[in-house]
Design an enzyme around this catalytic site. Structure first.
Site, PDB file in Angstrom:
ATOM      1  N   GLU A 144       0.820  -1.218   0.000  1.00 21.33           N
ATOM      2  CA  GLU A 144       0.000   0.000   0.000  1.00 21.33           C
ATOM      3  C   GLU A 144       0.851   1.263   0.000  1.00 21.33           C
ATOM      4  OE1 GLU A 144      -3.463   2.322   2.550  1.00 21.33           O
ATOM      5  OE2 GLU A 144      -2.685   0.421   3.293  1.00 21.33           O
ATOM      6  N   ASP A 164      -0.604  -5.094   3.096  1.00 18.51           N
ATOM      7  CA  ASP A 164      -1.134  -3.898   3.751  1.00 18.51           C
ATOM      8  C   ASP A 164      -0.518  -3.878   5.152  1.00 18.51           C
ATOM      9  OD1 ASP A 164      -2.484  -1.753   4.778  1.00 18.51           O
ATOM     10  OD2 ASP A 164      -4.447  -2.367   4.037  1.00 18.51           O
ATOM     11  N   ILE A 166      -0.666  -1.754   7.696  1.00 19.82           N
ATOM     12  CA  ILE A 166      -1.661  -1.470   8.736  1.00 19.82           C
ATOM     13  C   ILE A 166      -2.985  -1.240   8.041  1.00 19.82           C
ATOM     14  CG2 ILE A 166      -2.436   0.055  10.582  1.00 19.82           C
ATOM     15  CD1 ILE A 166       0.411   0.703  11.248  1.00 19.82           C
ATOM     16  N   ASP A 167      -3.861  -2.214   8.084  1.00 26.04           N
ATOM     17  CA  ASP A 167      -5.207  -2.028   7.565  1.00 26.04           C
ATOM     18  C   ASP A 167      -6.055  -1.492   8.710  1.00 26.04           C
ATOM     19  OD1 ASP A 167      -7.163  -2.124   5.554  1.00 26.04           O
ATOM     20  OD2 ASP A 167      -8.012  -3.915   6.481  1.00 26.04           O
ATOM     21  N   THR A 169      -5.731   2.310   9.387  1.00 26.07           N
ATOM     22  CA  THR A 169      -4.829   3.345   9.915  1.00 26.07           C
ATOM     23  C   THR A 169      -5.575   4.368  10.745  1.00 26.07           C
ATOM     24  OG1 THR A 169      -3.328   3.052   8.038  1.00 26.07           O
ATOM     25  CG2 THR A 169      -3.126   5.095   9.277  1.00 26.07           C
ATOM     26  N   ASP A 294      -6.259  -4.470   0.603  1.00 27.97           N
ATOM     27  CA  ASP A 294      -7.246  -4.516   1.684  1.00 27.97           C
ATOM     28  C   ASP A 294      -7.925  -5.873   1.790  1.00 27.97           C
ATOM     29  OD1 ASP A 294      -7.047  -1.756   2.511  1.00 27.97           O
ATOM     30  OD2 ASP A 294      -8.185  -1.198   0.727  1.00 27.97           O
TER      31      ASP A 294
END
Length: 361
Positions: A144, A164, A166-167, A169, A294
């Protein structure tokens, strides 16, 4: 079928290691930057975790090159680009390498084999040999934050890690406890395994193609619910703030509530949202505007738990389309597809489309 279990296990181990960085920063003050909208955020931790994951994968699986299965001391060679093939019999010379797409491949572990044609010195027609040569393609990455920084996004046949860091944030910034590291692995554009680690909850969701889905080692099973009126549906508002996107999203929720459904929920992370369908705690999830990183991992988790994943128009799931329905059954997925509408949104693999949709953050 190639066995990617070693890659899966390694992905799980580095997700857990990277989660320590996420958790150590969770209660701390964050320096926040905006990307494409006021709800599309990035922190130093997002960038740091992605670098940690990619660096670890590159160290474990460095750039592969072509290797002959025949002794290197043999004579006769044929070079095609960066590939050199060696001939065992000095009376023969190498003629050509048949394309993988033409003759197919044999697979052993992560190794693919090409069939080679030989010519005898006096022959004009090639003879099919029984020799095979192996190809270990370079592992690629789609991350990402790398894409946000301008890296080209392209899903190819090569082994590809979709990350990803940190899905969720926005959740991370506000200390809302649904934050996940998501890792998917594809070969020939087909997802082989997916890992979603919900860090604060210490919940590890994972699945391997043909091997079932698991949560902290326990098998997962979708609810199997067939009746939309008995469903809990999960979705997200996402980071889109233009009038068309907002009106479409709110209208979709209203239509679902009027069917009716038992309820609509949102956790703020598409990866964890979608995994709720795999657990049976939710019966469906839909979203327009998210990105491949995601939902790539959670899609195979839902499928291996017995759920259904498709496009919002009812067609086959395409992670690059930025539209998805995941459901407990085809009946529920089809009913949602009949009700909801999609706002205009370009594909992830489409360059310079000018689309304002930014997915979940």
């Amino acid at each position: 079928m190639a066995d990617w279990t070693d890659c899966l296990n390694f992905g799980i181990s580095i997700a857990k290691q990277a989660s320590e960085v996420v958790l150590s920063a969770f209660q701390q003050h964050k320096e926040v930057k905006l990307k494409s909208s006021p709800a599309d955020l990035v922190t130093e931790t997002d960038q740091r975790v992605e670098k940690i994951l990619i660096s670890a994968i590159r160290n474990r699986y460095p750039q592969h090159r072509f290797h002959s299965v025949l002794p290197r001391s043999t004579v006769g060679t044929l070079s095609t680009g960066s590939t050199t093939f060696h001939c065992r019999n000095p009376q023969h010379r190498l003629h050509s390498v048949l394309p993988r797409s033409t003759v197919g491949t044999l697979s052993t572990g992560s190794t693919l084999f090409y069939h080679v044609l030989l010519l005898e010195p006096s022959a004009q027609a090639p003879l099919c040999s029984t020799m095979f040569y192996c190809w270990n393609p370079q592992h690629r990455f789609i991350g990402e934050e790398s894409v946000a920084a301008g890296e080209h996004l392209e899903l190819t046949d090569s082994p590809t890690w979709i990350i990803d860091p940190i899905d969720g944030t926005v959740n991370f910034v506000h200390r809302f406890p649904f934050v996940a590291i998501s890792i998917a692995f594809t070969v020939n554009r087909q997802t082989q395994f997916g890992i979603v680690y919900s860090c604060v909850e210490d919940k590890l969701f994972y699945a391997q193609r043909g091997g079932g889905a698991f949560l902290n080692g326990e098998p997962l099973h979708a609810s199997g619910q067939q009746d939309i009126s008995r469903c809990v549906v999960v979705t997200e508002i996402g980071a889109e703030r233009d009038d068309v996107a907002l009106s479409t999203m709110t209208s979709n929720i209203r239509r679902l509530l009027q069917l009716p459904v038992h309820g609509v929920r949102a956790l703020g992370t598409a990866a964890v949202d979608m995994c709720q369908v795999a657990t049976g705690g939710a019966d469906a999830y839909y979203h327009i505007g998210m990105h491949c990183w995601d939902i790539a991992a959670s899609a195979i988790i839902v499928q291996e738990a017995g759920g259904v994943v498709m496009d919002t128009d009812g067609s086959e799931f395409d992670m690059m389309s930025r539209r998805v329905i995941a459901a407990s059954s085809a009946a529920v997925a089809d009913r949602i597809a009949q009700v909801i509408q999609a706002f205009p949104c370009c594909r992830d693999d489409e360059d310079n489309c000018g689309c304002g949709a930014t997915g979940v953050n």
